[in-house]
Scaffold this motif. Structure first.
Motif, PDB file in Angstrom:
ATOM      1  N   GLU A 130       4.952  -3.365   4.524  1.00  0.00           N
ATOM      2  CA  GLU A 130       4.040  -3.598   3.402  1.00  0.00           C
ATOM      3  C   GLU A 130       4.263  -5.009   2.877  1.00  0.00           C
ATOM      4  O   GLU A 130       5.373  -5.537   2.948  1.00  0.00           O
ATOM      5  CB  GLU A 130       4.283  -2.582   2.282  1.00  0.00           C
ATOM      6  CG  GLU A 130       3.852  -1.166   2.627  1.00  0.00           C
ATOM      7  CD  GLU A 130       2.340  -0.960   2.567  1.00  0.00           C
ATOM      8  OE1 GLU A 130       1.658  -1.758   1.884  1.00  0.00           O
ATOM      9  OE2 GLU A 130       1.856  -0.008   3.204  1.00  0.00           O
ATOM     10  N   ALA A 179       4.140  -5.718  -3.480  1.00  0.00           N
ATOM     11  CA  ALA A 179       5.178  -4.923  -4.138  1.00  0.00           C
ATOM     12  C   ALA A 179       4.613  -3.667  -4.783  1.00  0.00           C
ATOM     13  O   ALA A 179       5.155  -2.570  -4.624  1.00  0.00           O
ATOM     14  CB  ALA A 179       5.898  -5.786  -5.183  1.00  0.00           C
ATOM     15  N   GLN A 180       3.516  -3.810  -5.519  1.00  0.00           N
ATOM     16  CA  GLN A 180       2.962  -2.649  -6.209  1.00  0.00           C
ATOM     17  C   GLN A 180       2.473  -1.594  -5.233  1.00  0.00           C
ATOM     18  O   GLN A 180       2.587  -0.392  -5.493  1.00  0.00           O
ATOM     19  CB  GLN A 180       1.815  -3.073  -7.135  1.00  0.00           C
ATOM     20  CG  GLN A 180       2.251  -3.909  -8.329  1.00  0.00           C
ATOM     21  CD  GLN A 180       2.141  -5.394  -8.056  1.00  0.00           C
ATOM     22  OE1 GLN A 180       2.242  -5.837  -6.910  1.00  0.00           O
ATOM     23  NE2 GLN A 180       1.931  -6.170  -9.105  1.00  0.00           N
ATOM     24  N   LEU A 210       3.663  -0.981  -2.184  1.00  0.00           N
ATOM     25  CA  LEU A 210       4.832  -0.287  -1.640  1.00  0.00           C
ATOM     26  C   LEU A 210       5.382   0.718  -2.646  1.00  0.00           C
ATOM     27  O   LEU A 210       5.676   1.868  -2.293  1.00  0.00           O
ATOM     28  CB  LEU A 210       5.914  -1.302  -1.273  1.00  0.00           C
ATOM     29  CG  LEU A 210       7.276  -0.721  -0.858  1.00  0.00           C
ATOM     30  CD1 LEU A 210       7.141   0.237   0.311  1.00  0.00           C
ATOM     31  CD2 LEU A 210       8.249  -1.839  -0.530  1.00  0.00           C
ATOM     32  N   ALA A 211       5.497   0.305  -3.897  1.00  0.00           N
ATOM     33  CA  ALA A 211       6.051   1.190  -4.928  1.00  0.00           C
ATOM     34  C   ALA A 211       5.166   2.396  -5.183  1.00  0.00           C
ATOM     35  O   ALA A 211       5.657   3.469  -5.560  1.00  0.00           O
ATOM     36  CB  ALA A 211       6.261   0.406  -6.219  1.00  0.00           C
ATOM     37  N   TRP A 214      11.049   1.287   5.123  1.00  0.00           N
ATOM     38  CA  TRP A 214      10.052   0.345   4.629  1.00  0.00           C
ATOM     39  C   TRP A 214      10.560  -1.087   4.780  1.00  0.00           C
ATOM     40  O   TRP A 214      11.624  -1.426   4.271  1.00  0.00           O
ATOM     41  CB  TRP A 214       9.734   0.621   3.163  1.00  0.00           C
ATOM     42  CG  TRP A 214       9.054   1.929   2.928  1.00  0.00           C
ATOM     43  CD1 TRP A 214       9.594   3.070   2.426  1.00  0.00           C
ATOM     44  CD2 TRP A 214       7.671   2.220   3.176  1.00  0.00           C
ATOM     45  NE1 TRP A 214       8.654   4.065   2.355  1.00  0.00           N
ATOM     46  CE2 TRP A 214       7.455   3.573   2.809  1.00  0.00           C
ATOM     47  CE3 TRP A 214       6.596   1.482   3.676  1.00  0.00           C
ATOM     48  CZ2 TRP A 214       6.216   4.191   2.924  1.00  0.00           C
ATOM     49  CZ3 TRP A 214       5.358   2.110   3.791  1.00  0.00           C
ATOM     50  CH2 TRP A 214       5.172   3.435   3.417  1.00  0.00           C
ATOM     51  N   PHE A 250       9.599  -4.879   3.765  1.00  0.00           N
ATOM     52  CA  PHE A 250       8.716  -5.727   2.972  1.00  0.00           C
ATOM     53  C   PHE A 250       8.529  -7.030   3.735  1.00  0.00           C
ATOM     54  O   PHE A 250       9.498  -7.733   4.041  1.00  0.00           O
ATOM     55  CB  PHE A 250       9.288  -5.996   1.578  1.00  0.00           C
ATOM     56  CG  PHE A 250       8.274  -6.639   0.667  1.00  0.00           C
ATOM     57  CD1 PHE A 250       7.353  -5.857  -0.001  1.00  0.00           C
ATOM     58  CD2 PHE A 250       8.219  -8.012   0.523  1.00  0.00           C
ATOM     59  CE1 PHE A 250       6.386  -6.445  -0.813  1.00  0.00           C
ATOM     60  CE2 PHE A 250       7.262  -8.609  -0.276  1.00  0.00           C
ATOM     61  CZ  PHE A 250       6.345  -7.824  -0.950  1.00  0.00           C
ATOM     62  N   LEU A 280       7.482 -12.678  -1.372  1.00  0.00           N
ATOM     63  CA  LEU A 280       8.053 -11.892  -2.462  1.00  0.00           C
ATOM     64  C   LEU A 280       8.316 -12.780  -3.666  1.00  0.00           C
ATOM     65  O   LEU A 280       9.185 -13.662  -3.634  1.00  0.00           O
ATOM     66  CB  LEU A 280       9.354 -11.227  -1.999  1.00  0.00           C
ATOM     67  CG  LEU A 280      10.082 -10.342  -3.017  1.00  0.00           C
ATOM     68  CD1 LEU A 280       9.167  -9.231  -3.525  1.00  0.00           C
ATOM     69  CD2 LEU A 280      11.340  -9.762  -2.402  1.00  0.00           C
ATOM     70  N   LYS A 340       8.942  -9.641  -8.782  1.00  0.00           N
ATOM     71  CA  LYS A 340       8.573  -8.378  -8.128  1.00  0.00           C
ATOM     72  C   LYS A 340       9.751  -7.756  -7.354  1.00  0.00           C
ATOM     73  O   LYS A 340       9.603  -6.676  -6.786  1.00  0.00           O
ATOM     74  CB  LYS A 340       7.401  -8.609  -7.165  1.00  0.00           C
ATOM     75  CG  LYS A 340       6.137  -9.167  -7.836  1.00  0.00           C
ATOM     76  CD  LYS A 340       5.500  -8.159  -8.767  1.00  0.00           C
ATOM     77  CE  LYS A 340       4.316  -8.756  -9.515  1.00  0.00           C
ATOM     78  NZ  LYS A 340       3.281  -9.288  -8.622  1.00  0.00           N
ATOM     79  N   ILE A 359      10.428  -3.401  -5.765  1.00  0.00           N
ATOM     80  CA  ILE A 359      10.567  -2.887  -4.409  1.00  0.00           C
ATOM     81  C   ILE A 359      11.983  -2.433  -4.077  1.00  0.00           C
ATOM     82  O   ILE A 359      12.195  -1.746  -3.078  1.00  0.00           O
ATOM     83  CB  ILE A 359      10.100  -3.914  -3.353  1.00  0.00           C
ATOM     84  CG1 ILE A 359      11.078  -5.095  -3.276  1.00  0.00           C
ATOM     85  CG2 ILE A 359       8.687  -4.377  -3.627  1.00  0.00           C
ATOM     86  CD1 ILE A 359      10.865  -5.968  -2.050  1.00  0.00           C
ATOM     87  N   TYR A 384      12.964   1.027  -2.753  1.00  0.00           N
ATOM     88  CA  TYR A 384      12.251   1.557  -1.589  1.00  0.00           C
ATOM     89  C   TYR A 384      12.499   0.786  -0.299  1.00  0.00           C
ATOM     90  O   TYR A 384      12.551   1.395   0.776  1.00  0.00           O
ATOM     91  CB  TYR A 384      10.743   1.573  -1.877  1.00  0.00           C
ATOM     92  CG  TYR A 384      10.399   2.248  -3.174  1.00  0.00           C
ATOM     93  CD1 TYR A 384      10.586   3.622  -3.328  1.00  0.00           C
ATOM     94  CD2 TYR A 384       9.922   1.517  -4.256  1.00  0.00           C
ATOM     95  CE1 TYR A 384      10.287   4.254  -4.533  1.00  0.00           C
ATOM     96  CE2 TYR A 384       9.616   2.139  -5.463  1.00  0.00           C
ATOM     97  CZ  TYR A 384       9.804   3.500  -5.597  1.00  0.00           C
ATOM     98  OH  TYR A 384       9.524   4.119  -6.789  1.00  0.00           O
ATOM     99  N   ALA A 385      12.592  -0.519  -0.359  1.00  0.00           N
ATOM    100  CA  ALA A 385      12.690  -1.333   0.858  1.00  0.00           C
ATOM    101  C   ALA A 385      14.051  -1.154   1.520  1.00  0.00           C
ATOM    102  O   ALA A 385      15.089  -1.216   0.863  1.00  0.00           O
ATOM    103  CB  ALA A 385      12.452  -2.802   0.528  1.00  0.00           C
TER     104      ALA A 385
END
Length: 222
Positions: free
Chosen positions: A45, A48-49, A51-52, A64, A66, A70, A74, A78, A81-82
């Motif tokens: 992804e 950032a938004q 992915l979140a 995940w 990223f 970036l 931000k 992330i 999750y990343a």
């Protein structure tokens, strides 16, 4: 072809040791789940938004990556999750990622983004910059970050000789960093380069990760 067929077709062509990152940006969770059900676990992804928003709706064993530019404000979004941030393009960003990972007691892999394309819209360390940073010790003593390799994007062009030349620069820089600054570090092993139009050339120049979106999911949906 279906998403499942596309993944099977691409993975059948990848040599041993080369992993597919399915670029799912701008595609809904339903399409990601179709790829997941086909066995895909690495997804990329670049917002950032996005992915979140997606990650909590999907299986927790997805890795995940990223892959987009970036912004510093931000990073915190992330971080839960990343598993890998492929687009580390400055020492300041690297240090911030390390700080934010420590804040939530996570360890995260990162790739150093190299700027080799003939396009000002792309970002990253120049080869001279990344080698100087390594000489200066900027990639050491990171408590919550593992530098796992390098990432790059080639120039968007029909000149495949130019693309090949840029990928060769990336490979040579990886070798220089590995041999002179990450010697004996088994984690420093990834070269992420190649997308739908040029991944075959990237593989010839020793890519270990290819980032493919359109050839899997079709045109973006939003």
């Amino acid at each position: 072809m279906s998403i499942t067929q596309n993944i099977q077709r691409i993975t059948a062509q990848l040599p041993d040791g080369v992993k597919l990152v399915a670029v799912s940006k701008f595609h809904p969770v339903e399409k990601i789940m179709e790829a997941y059900d086909a066995g895909q676990r690495l997804f990329g992804e670049n917002r950032a938004q996005e992915l979140a928003a997606k990650a909590p709706q999907l299986p927790t064993d997805i890795q995940w990556h990223f892959i987009g530019h970036l912004q510093k404000n931000k990073v915190r979004i992330i971080m839960p999750y990343a598993s890998t941030i492929q687009s580390i393009d400055s020492i300041e960003l690297l240090q911030l990622v390390n700080k934010e990972a420590a804040r939530i007691n996570r360890h995260i892999n990162v790739l150093l983004q190299l700027y080799v394309a003939k396009e000002q819209t792309k970002s990253g360390f120049t080869i001279d910059e990344v080698l100087k940073a390594a000489d200066d010790g900027a990639f050491k003593d990171l408590s919550n970050v593992t530098i796992a390799g390098v990432m790059a994007m080639a120039t968007f062009t029909d000149d495949m000789e130019q693309v090949a030349s840029e990928f060769e620069q990336v490979h040579n820089t990886f070798l220089t960093l590995r041999d002179n600054h990450f010697a004996g570090d088994p984690a420093f092993k990834e070269i992420s380069m190649g997308m739908s139009d040029d991944w075959r050339i990237a593989v010839k120049h020793c890519a270990t990760l290819v980032r493919i979106g359109t050839d899997i999911f079709g045109a973006r949906e939003y």
